[in-house]
Enzyme design. Structure first.
Site, mmCIF file in Angstrom:
data_model
loop_
_atom_site.group_PDB
_atom_site.id
_atom_site.type_symbol
_atom_site.label_atom_id
_atom_site.label_comp_id
_atom_site.label_asym_id
_atom_site.label_seq_id
_atom_site.Cartn_x
_atom_site.Cartn_y
_atom_site.Cartn_z
ATOM 1 N N PRO A 23 0.826 -1.217 0.000
ATOM 2 C CG PRO A 23 0.029 -1.031 2.178
ATOM 3 C CD PRO A 23 0.704 -1.985 1.238
ATOM 4 C CB ALA A 57 -3.116 4.191 4.528
ATOM 5 C CD GLN A 100 -2.276 -0.048 4.938
ATOM 6 O OE1 GLN A 100 -2.050 1.082 4.501
ATOM 7 N NE2 GLN A 100 -1.333 -0.799 5.478
ATOM 8 C CE1 TYR A 183 0.360 7.232 10.161
ATOM 9 C CE2 TYR A 183 0.984 5.208 9.037
ATOM 10 C CZ TYR A 183 1.066 6.582 9.170
ATOM 11 O OH TYR A 183 1.846 7.316 8.316
ATOM 12 N NE ARG A 231 2.605 -3.253 5.103
ATOM 13 C CZ ARG A 231 3.295 -2.439 4.334
ATOM 14 N NH1 ARG A 231 3.076 -1.137 4.358
ATOM 15 N NH2 ARG A 231 4.208 -2.903 3.507
ATOM 16 C CG LEU A 302 15.066 -1.119 1.389
ATOM 17 C CD1 LEU A 302 16.229 -0.780 2.325
ATOM 18 C CD2 LEU A 302 15.167 -0.301 0.105
ATOM 19 N NE ARG A 325 11.147 2.485 -0.509
ATOM 20 C CZ ARG A 325 12.016 2.457 0.507
ATOM 21 N NH1 ARG A 325 12.646 3.569 0.848
ATOM 22 N NH2 ARG A 325 12.241 1.351 1.180
HETATM 23 C C1 FMN Z 1 4.914 6.695 -1.458
HETATM 24 C C2 FMN Z 1 4.752 5.719 -0.347
HETATM 25 C C3 FMN Z 1 3.547 5.652 0.337
HETATM 26 C C4 FMN Z 1 3.361 4.696 1.352
HETATM 27 N N1 FMN Z 1 2.133 4.578 1.933
HETATM 28 C C5 FMN Z 1 1.891 3.528 2.760
HETATM 29 C C6 FMN Z 1 0.574 3.230 3.172
HETATM 30 O O1 FMN Z 1 -0.404 3.839 2.751
HETATM 31 N N2 FMN Z 1 0.405 2.215 4.057
HETATM 32 C C7 FMN Z 1 1.461 1.456 4.502
HETATM 33 O O2 FMN Z 1 1.267 0.544 5.306
HETATM 34 N N3 FMN Z 1 2.711 1.692 4.068
HETATM 35 C C8 FMN Z 1 2.945 2.684 3.191
HETATM 36 N N4 FMN Z 1 4.206 2.863 2.681
HETATM 37 C C9 FMN Z 1 5.245 1.884 3.018
HETATM 38 C C10 FMN Z 1 5.322 0.786 1.963
HETATM 39 O O3 FMN Z 1 4.109 0.054 1.868
HETATM 40 C C11 FMN Z 1 6.487 -0.196 2.226
HETATM 41 O O4 FMN Z 1 6.229 -0.904 3.414
HETATM 42 C C12 FMN Z 1 7.828 0.519 2.346
HETATM 43 O O5 FMN Z 1 7.988 1.498 1.334
HETATM 44 C C13 FMN Z 1 8.990 -0.482 2.248
HETATM 45 O O6 FMN Z 1 8.886 -1.221 1.037
HETATM 46 P P1 FMN Z 1 9.781 -0.855 -0.258
HETATM 47 O O7 FMN Z 1 11.223 -0.906 0.177
HETATM 48 O O8 FMN Z 1 9.428 -1.931 -1.261
HETATM 49 O O9 FMN Z 1 9.405 0.511 -0.713
HETATM 50 C C14 FMN Z 1 4.421 3.823 1.696
HETATM 51 C C15 FMN Z 1 5.636 3.937 1.024
HETATM 52 C C16 FMN Z 1 5.808 4.842 0.013
HETATM 53 C C17 FMN Z 1 7.125 4.865 -0.723
#
Ligand code: FMN
Length: 371
Positions: A23, A57, A100, A183, A231, A302, A325
């Site tokens: 998300p 979210a 979510q 949260y 989550r 990551l 990302r």
């Molecule tokens: C732009 C952006 C928005 C995010 N919004 C949420 C969200 O709405 N809910 C959530 O649980 N995590 C959110 N995250 C965290 C991601 O879901 C993820 O757990 C985190 O970026 C690590 O994963 P990654 O390394 O693949 O980016 C967000 C991350 C990014 C980059």
């Protein structure tokens, strides 16, 4: 054969592969209503070939939004605004969907990150009074939240249920309750944010009580074909905070109560956190929860390389990988991963001609004889 691209039964849901789009808040809603940005953003992510797309979210109430621009699902108008996005995805993609559902608690009422992310005091810049388990601000300089009383807790629970019913009414097959990243539900779990002296604070059992009550209420309100998971942040990364042992205990409880999955992230509840960032830095937590509870588990954080994602699933560290990302940077990540792993991924027919000559089976057998 690729493990990452093997199908997976998430309860009653048949996922084409083990890739979940994590998300990601877009901070692009109008009073919580989805806009054309959501159509564009989710439209292109839905064409990625991933097995599961978890929508950002989505606030269960106006006061539960992180920022004034958050997506919400607290009225019929919100459901109506999101419906065309869901319908467009259904017309053009086999991807499975989750939403979510979230309440930001004391981290609500902030500016979107790309506008600075600072806490907005009530009445300033569209800010409002926040609520939380205890009247402790996230950072010492933030405005203090109000501690939720019995009526406040009942309202939050009812708001989660109403929003969950709207998700179901939209025909979306899964719900992820946001119990991570500092949260509201995480604030109840963590002794760093929860200093209550009633049955919702103190012991681990008491701190888990409200998040589990919310889970139970949502689960009970929906038919069994809707998958409901959570989550979590498996560690606060602060001494004396929430940790992996407590997360395993929570996962056992969730499993007993019929949770369909657990999505294992970390951090977010304290500005004092010290996170050792590196590839797959949270996967150890997913591995531990999966090993000790047998719960369907999503590892995230990551994970950017196809071979790494393949190894996580193949070695049984997690049942699925979540990518955030990497999917923004390269929304066709699953196609490229399938190419690297000798597997197949779904692509819309309009794009089939992009299939490289040397990878004639990338988009699946349905491609044969189509040119
Ligand atoms: C732009 C952006 C928005 C995010 N919004 C949420 C969200 O709405 N809910 C959530 O649980 N995590 C959110 N995250 C965290 C991601 O879901 C993820 O757990 C985190 O970026 C690590 O994963 P990654 O390394 O693949 O980016 C967000 C991350 C990014 C980059």
């Amino acid at each position: 054969m690729s493990h990452l691209f093997s199908s997976y039964a998430l309860g009653p849901l048949e996922l084409a592969n083990r890739i979940a789009i994590a998300p990601m808040c877009q901070y692009s809603a109008n009073d919580g209503l989805a806009t054309d940005w959501h159509m564009m953003h989710y439209g292109h992510l839905a064409l990625s070939g991933a097995g599961l797309l978890i929508l950002e979210a989505t606030a269960i109430s106006p006061e539960g939004r992180i920022s004034p621009a958050d997506l919400g699902l607290w009225s019929a108008a919100h459901q109506q605004a999101l419906a065309p996005v869901v319908q467009a995805i259904r017309r053009h993609s086999p991807i499975k969907l989750a939403v979510q559902l979230a309440h930001a608690g004391r981290k609500a009422s902030s500016a979107p990150p790309f506008e600075g992310g600072q806490a907005l005091p009530p009445g300033q810049g569209g800010g409002w009074q926040t609520v939380a388990p205890s009247a402790l601000p996230h950072a010492p300089t933030d405005p203090a939240p109000l501690a939720l009383d019995e009526a406040g807790l009942a309202k939050v629970k009812a708001d989660f249920v109403r929003a969950a019913l709207r998700v179901h009414a939209l025909g979306i097959e899964a719900i992820e309750l946001h119990g991570a990243h500092g949260y509201l539900l995480h604030q109840f779990l963590s002794p760093l944010a929860n200093r209550r002296s009633d049955q919702y604070g103190g012991s681990l059992e008491n701190r888990m009580r409200f998040p589990l009550e919310v889970f139970d209420a949502v689960r009970a309100a929906l038919p069994s074909e809707v998958v409901v998971g959570m989550r979590v942040s498996a560690s606060d990364w602060v001494g004396g905070g929430w940790d992996i042992e407590q997360s395993v205990a929570l996962a056992h409880q969730l499993k007993q109560r019929g949770a369909g999955f657990i999505h294992v992230s970390s951090g977010g509840v304290s500005p004092l956190q010290q996170i050792p960032l590196g590839p797959g830095y949270q996967v150890q937590f997913a591995q531990r929860i999966k090993a000790e509870t047998g719960m369907p588990t999503i590892g995230v954080g990551l994970i950017t390389e196809p071979l790494h994602a393949e190894a996580i699933v193949a070695s049984g560290q997690a049942d699925m990988v979540g990518l955030a990302r990497a999917m923004l940077y390269n929304p066709r990540w699953p196609w490229h991963a399938a190419a690297a792993l000798g597997a197949q991924a779904a692509a819309p027919p309009q794009y089939w001609r992009s299939q490289p000559r040397e990878l004639q089976h990338l988009f699946g057998d349905t491609r044969l004889g189509q040119r």
